[in-house]
Design a protein around this motif. Sequence first.
Motif, PDB file in Angstrom:
ATOM      1  N   LEU A 295      23.611 -44.414 -42.955  1.00 24.72           N
ATOM      2  CA  LEU A 295      23.399 -45.813 -42.460  1.00 24.72           C
ATOM      3  C   LEU A 295      24.012 -46.269 -41.230  1.00 24.72           C
ATOM      4  O   LEU A 295      23.442 -46.678 -40.283  1.00 24.72           O
ATOM      5  N   ILE A 296      25.451 -45.632 -41.084  1.00 25.55           N
ATOM      6  CA  ILE A 296      26.043 -46.257 -39.753  1.00 25.55           C
ATOM      7  C   ILE A 296      25.808 -45.381 -38.439  1.00 25.55           C
ATOM      8  O   ILE A 296      25.569 -45.806 -37.821  1.00 25.55           O
TER       9      ILE A 296
ATOM     10  N   PRO B 177      21.452 -45.187 -36.688  1.00 23.82           N
ATOM     11  CA  PRO B 177      21.185 -46.152 -35.575  1.00 23.82           C
ATOM     12  C   PRO B 177      22.057 -46.223 -34.165  1.00 23.82           C
ATOM     13  O   PRO B 177      21.572 -46.209 -33.254  1.00 23.82           O
ATOM     14  N   LEU B 178      23.023 -45.813 -34.690  1.00 25.03           N
ATOM     15  CA  LEU B 178      24.267 -45.623 -33.334  1.00 25.03           C
ATOM     16  C   LEU B 178      23.674 -44.493 -32.514  1.00 25.03           C
ATOM     17  O   LEU B 178      24.110 -44.437 -31.090  1.00 25.03           O
ATOM     18  N   GLN B 179      23.247 -43.401 -33.189  1.00 24.21           N
ATOM     19  CA  GLN B 179      22.922 -42.205 -32.283  1.00 24.21           C
ATOM     20  C   GLN B 179      21.568 -42.081 -31.793  1.00 24.21           C
ATOM     21  O   GLN B 179      21.156 -40.921 -31.235  1.00 24.21           O
ATOM     22  N   VAL B 180      20.914 -43.116 -31.958  1.00 25.83           N
ATOM     23  CA  VAL B 180      19.445 -43.370 -31.468  1.00 25.83           C
ATOM     24  C   VAL B 180      19.296 -42.699 -29.862  1.00 25.83           C
ATOM     25  O   VAL B 180      18.575 -42.090 -29.472  1.00 25.83           O
ATOM     26  N   PRO B 181      20.317 -43.226 -28.857  1.00 29.00           N
ATOM     27  CA  PRO B 181      20.201 -42.987 -27.638  1.00 29.00           C
ATOM     28  C   PRO B 181      20.479 -41.438 -27.421  1.00 29.00           C
ATOM     29  O   PRO B 181      19.909 -40.851 -26.733  1.00 29.00           O
TER      30      PRO B 181
ATOM     31  N   ILE C 279      17.317 -39.632 -28.425  1.00 24.06           N
ATOM     32  CA  ILE C 279      16.148 -39.819 -27.474  1.00 24.06           C
ATOM     33  C   ILE C 279      16.682 -38.879 -26.377  1.00 24.06           C
ATOM     34  O   ILE C 279      15.786 -37.993 -26.008  1.00 24.06           O
TER      35      ILE C 279
ATOM     36  N   LYS D 129      14.222 -35.399 -25.544  1.00 23.55           N
ATOM     37  CA  LYS D 129      13.728 -35.337 -23.895  1.00 23.55           C
ATOM     38  C   LYS D 129      14.431 -33.962 -23.131  1.00 23.55           C
ATOM     39  O   LYS D 129      13.484 -33.045 -22.608  1.00 23.55           O
TER      40      LYS D 129
ATOM     41  N   MET E 120      23.226 -38.722 -19.865  1.00 20.73           N
ATOM     42  CA  MET E 120      23.107 -39.267 -20.932  1.00 20.73           C
ATOM     43  C   MET E 120      23.898 -38.444 -22.107  1.00 20.73           C
ATOM     44  O   MET E 120      24.676 -39.113 -22.809  1.00 20.73           O
TER      45      MET E 120
ATOM     46  N   PHE F 172      27.361 -39.487 -23.695  1.00 15.37           N
ATOM     47  CA  PHE F 172      27.524 -40.093 -25.186  1.00 15.37           C
ATOM     48  C   PHE F 172      28.440 -39.391 -25.814  1.00 15.37           C
ATOM     49  O   PHE F 172      29.557 -40.020 -26.174  1.00 15.37           O
TER      50      PHE F 172
END
Lengths: 239, 219
Positions: free
Chosen positions: B162-163, B166-170, B173, B177, B197, B201
């Motif tokens: 859960l933590i 969402p934080l690792q979405v970038p 992506i 890519k 990126m 990250f």
Amino acid sequence: MFRKAENLILKLSPPLVAVAVLVSSLAVFMWVPTDKALGISQRIFYYHVPAASTCFAAFIGAGLASAIFLKTRNEQWDHAAHAAAGVGMVYATIVLITGSIWARTAWGTWWTWDARLTTFLILWLIYAVYLLLRAFSQGNEMGPRYAAVLAIAGAVNIPLVMMATRLWRTIHPKVINNPQGGIQDPRMIATLVLSMVALFTLFLWLWALRMRMLRLGDRVELLLADHYQSSQTFSRSNG
Amino acid sequence: MFALIWKDLILEARRRETVTSLFILGVLILLVFNFAIDIQSDNVAELAPGLLWASIVFSAMLGLSRTFLVERENGCMTALLIAPLDRGSLYIAKFSVNLLLMLVFEAMLLPIFILFFDLPVAGKLLNLIVVIFAGSIGLSSIGTLFALAALGTRARELMLPLIVLPLQVPLLIAAVKATSMVLDGASLGELGIWGTMLAAFGILFATVGWLTFEFISVD
């Protein structure tokens, strides 16, 4: 220092919010000209955009307050971060809902995986988890610190999320600082500024209230613990 | 610090629990996707990078949540914390172990993945490995940081995905890519912003972890 700021905000904000919300609502619904291309639906923008900027400020503020909390161990900063993230979540929800309503009339769909929509959904999820983490670590003295690290990571992540999703794809209108199109009419800009003031003072009020709530909650817990302890000693000495 | 890394690696080499279960889970996720999405030879190139990362991310989550579980089960957490070692080094050690385990698991999964989806990888394999490596740094840096926090809550292992997700979405992506560009035959230099990126990250969250880990590891 926190008590003073909190008292000042709680004293000043109710009349300020009342005036600002009234004036800005009048401006939004009666005064500002209707957008030629988008029609009446464009008026939701005066709630959508200020809520979004306030929400960004709240999340970044929560990250900063969390960093200070880790450094100083002063739990007032923890409450400040907790309150900012909580109220920020309410604003983020408003942004998602108003955006969705507008998208339905303008784009013909409730939701698309556009960059800014995705960004906001991700931010919403991060801070939803933040509040969940707080709930799951209630009573754990390390809980506030876990939450603080998450708030810092979340704030650090905001520019990356924005950049990644923007490069990914976007159809969201760019209205501010956009020489072609966007809002030009000075009355529209004035209304936007008014709404910003209204929603931001409302945020401050809610934030101060939430801060006070969290502090009083702590005190209640302390008093309860005290009470149980003394009633135990009492029954023991009686038995 | 190296002793710590060594200890965890020996433990894993003897038991082979984590990597094996991650590998099987990874294959299972690929299988599920194969049925969930109709994969044909004409859309496989578009879908493959996403599938690869989805199975890496979900399997990795399982491995990451075990980071501190072993210490707690064996009652070694306190010993680790009172050891004359600064908390930043403890974080770096755990992060390195997670990264290494993740790389072993990916090295096992990748051939299966290429085989299942019949991807033409000749000449692109090295670039693909670099991209996967960079993505894994980001994943394990952020996962290691929150593995301890998640374990401290009442929800335990449930909390970590859960933590982290969402934080690792970038990161996700950028990784997807970059992977699809590499599979299209792009060189590493051509990845541009996505490559930057991916690297940024990993570095950013390893730094955040290194700096903040001491605050959440005090008992």
